[in-house]
Each structure stands twice: as C-alpha cells, then as structure tokens.
Scaffold this active site. Structure first.
Site, PDB file in Angstrom:
ATOM      1  N   HIS A  46      14.162  20.128  39.410  1.00 30.42           N
ATOM      2  CA  HIS A  46      12.750  19.892  39.122  1.00 30.42           C
ATOM      3  C   HIS A  46      11.985  19.738  40.436  1.00 30.42           C
ATOM      4  O   HIS A  46      12.581  19.610  41.505  1.00 30.42           O
ATOM      5  CB  HIS A  46      12.571  18.659  38.229  1.00 30.42           C
ATOM      6  CG  HIS A  46      13.035  17.371  38.836  1.00 30.42           C
ATOM      7  ND1 HIS A  46      14.201  16.734  38.463  1.00 30.42           N
ATOM      8  CD2 HIS A  46      12.484  16.598  39.799  1.00 30.42           C
ATOM      9  CE1 HIS A  46      14.344  15.639  39.172  1.00 30.42           C
ATOM     10  NE2 HIS A  46      13.306  15.527  40.001  1.00 30.42           N
TER      11      HIS A  46
HETATM   12  P1  TYD Z   1      15.715  12.844  36.666  1.00 30.66           P
HETATM   13  O1  TYD Z   1      14.723  12.334  37.663  1.00 30.66           O
HETATM   14  O2  TYD Z   1      15.489  14.237  36.130  1.00 30.66           O
HETATM   15  O3  TYD Z   1      17.175  12.743  37.288  1.00 30.66           O
HETATM   16  P2  TYD Z   1      17.923  13.685  38.359  1.00 30.66           P
HETATM   17  O4  TYD Z   1      16.892  14.095  39.381  1.00 30.66           O
HETATM   18  O5  TYD Z   1      18.995  12.803  38.917  1.00 30.66           O
HETATM   19  O6  TYD Z   1      18.464  14.873  37.633  1.00 30.66           O
HETATM   20  O7  TYD Z   1      15.786  11.807  35.480  1.00 30.66           O
HETATM   21  C1  TYD Z   1      16.794  11.902  34.483  1.00 30.66           C
HETATM   22  C2  TYD Z   1      16.326  11.121  33.277  1.00 30.66           C
HETATM   23  O8  TYD Z   1      16.154   9.744  33.605  1.00 30.66           O
HETATM   24  C3  TYD Z   1      14.993  11.619  32.721  1.00 30.66           C
HETATM   25  O9  TYD Z   1      15.071  11.588  31.304  1.00 30.66           O
HETATM   26  C4  TYD Z   1      14.007  10.599  33.194  1.00 30.66           C
HETATM   27  C5  TYD Z   1      14.827   9.332  33.364  1.00 30.66           C
HETATM   28  N1  TYD Z   1      14.333   8.484  34.473  1.00 30.66           N
HETATM   29  C6  TYD Z   1      13.651   7.312  34.197  1.00 30.66           C
HETATM   30  O10 TYD Z   1      13.435   6.941  33.033  1.00 30.66           O
HETATM   31  N2  TYD Z   1      13.210   6.539  35.241  1.00 30.66           N
HETATM   32  C7  TYD Z   1      13.413   6.886  36.533  1.00 30.66           C
HETATM   33  O11 TYD Z   1      12.990   6.154  37.473  1.00 30.66           O
HETATM   34  C8  TYD Z   1      14.125   8.104  36.805  1.00 30.66           C
HETATM   35  C9  TYD Z   1      14.374   8.554  38.221  1.00 30.66           C
HETATM   36  C10 TYD Z   1      14.574   8.870  35.747  1.00 30.66           C
END
Ligand code: TYD
Length: 131
Positions: A46
């Site tokens: 992302h």
């Molecule tokens: P994401 O930021 O996409 O994780 P990564 O970059 O490690 O793949 O987040 C994964 C999931 O966790 C998504 O459903 C959103 C949630 N999330 C939160 O609720 N709070 C947060 O601070 C973060 C970073 C993620």
C-alpha cells in the site's frame, strides 16, 4: 531513499539505540511494531496519501521495497538496528520478513486512519503521477 542512523550507546555490556527529536523532520504521533510474522511473508502493499513513517528493524532482517511510481523500485534490507528509513506519502511499500522473529518498528506522523491508505496499485499509480 532517505536512511539515517540512530545514536548507538554502548553501556554495561549492552547497547542503547536512540531516535531523538525530529530526525526525519516530522513529529511522531504514533509508534507501533509488527512481530510474529513468518519468514517469507510480504506485508505492506500500500501507499499513504499523507502519512509519513520511519521504519526500523531492531531485531532480525526485513527487506523493504519502495516504489514512488516513477518506474524504479528501491530495495534495502533492514538488518542493523541503527538504521532508520523514511517512507513518505505516495510511496508504495512492501516489507518481506527474512529472518525468524524479526520485528518491524514504525514511527508515524499521524494516528491510524484507513482513509489515508491507497491499497490498489493502479490507484496508487494515478495518485503518484499527480504529485
Ligand atoms: P497494514 O498497515 O496494512 O499492515 P502492514 O503494512 O503490516 O501490511 O494494517 C493491517 C491491518 O491492521 C489493517 O486492517 C489495518 C490494521 N491497523 C490498525 O488497525 N491500526 C494500525 O495502527 C495499523 C498499522 C494497522
């Protein structure tokens, strides 16, 4: 790619790593870390519209790919706890776990906000072309 080094202090047979002040010129509003990820797993996929982040790997090794939508992808392996890399808005990023029990530590400029995410690569390309 913007990489900076934390201050490293040797102390009583151990090491202290310090990130102090606005090392990457933005105030930190949120800190989180990701652990218990299987080796080979790739997270991220992302970009953010406004969020600024700094990524660190205090333990283990994590490969980070940064794509600003300009045709080239920059890769760095975070394996040194002193190293901190900046991920700015409009940067498609992935993080691949290279070692068991690696920890990804993130300093972020804003609270979590799902509407700040761009999770579709074509939408990201379109966003990046307008920056
Ligand atoms: P994401 O930021 O996409 O994780 P990564 O970059 O490690 O793949 O987040 C994964 C999931 O966790 C998504 O459903 C959103 C949630 N999330 C939160 O609720 N709070 C947060 O601070 C973060 C970073 C993620």
């Amino acid at each position: 790619m913007k990489i900076k080094k934390l201050q490293k202090i040797k102390s009583n047979g151990g090491e202290i790593f310090v990130y102090e002040g606005d090392l990457f010129d933005f105030p930190i509003r949120r800190v989180y870390f990701t652990k218990n990820v299987a080796v080979g797993e790739i997270r991220g996929h992302h970009a953010h519209k406004t969020l600024e982040q700094v990524l660190l790997c205090p333990h283990g090794a994590i490969e980070v790919n940064l794509d600003e939508g300009k045709g080239n992808i920059e890769t760095v392996t975070l394996a040194d706890p002193e190293e901190a890399i900046y991920v700015g808005p409009g940067t498609w990023h992935t993080m691949k776990w290279l070692k068991t029990d690696s920890i990804l530590l993130v300093f972020a400029s804003q609270p979590y906000e799902e509407s700040d995410y761009i999770r579709d690569y074509e939408a990201f390309k379109s966003f990046a072309s307008k920056i």
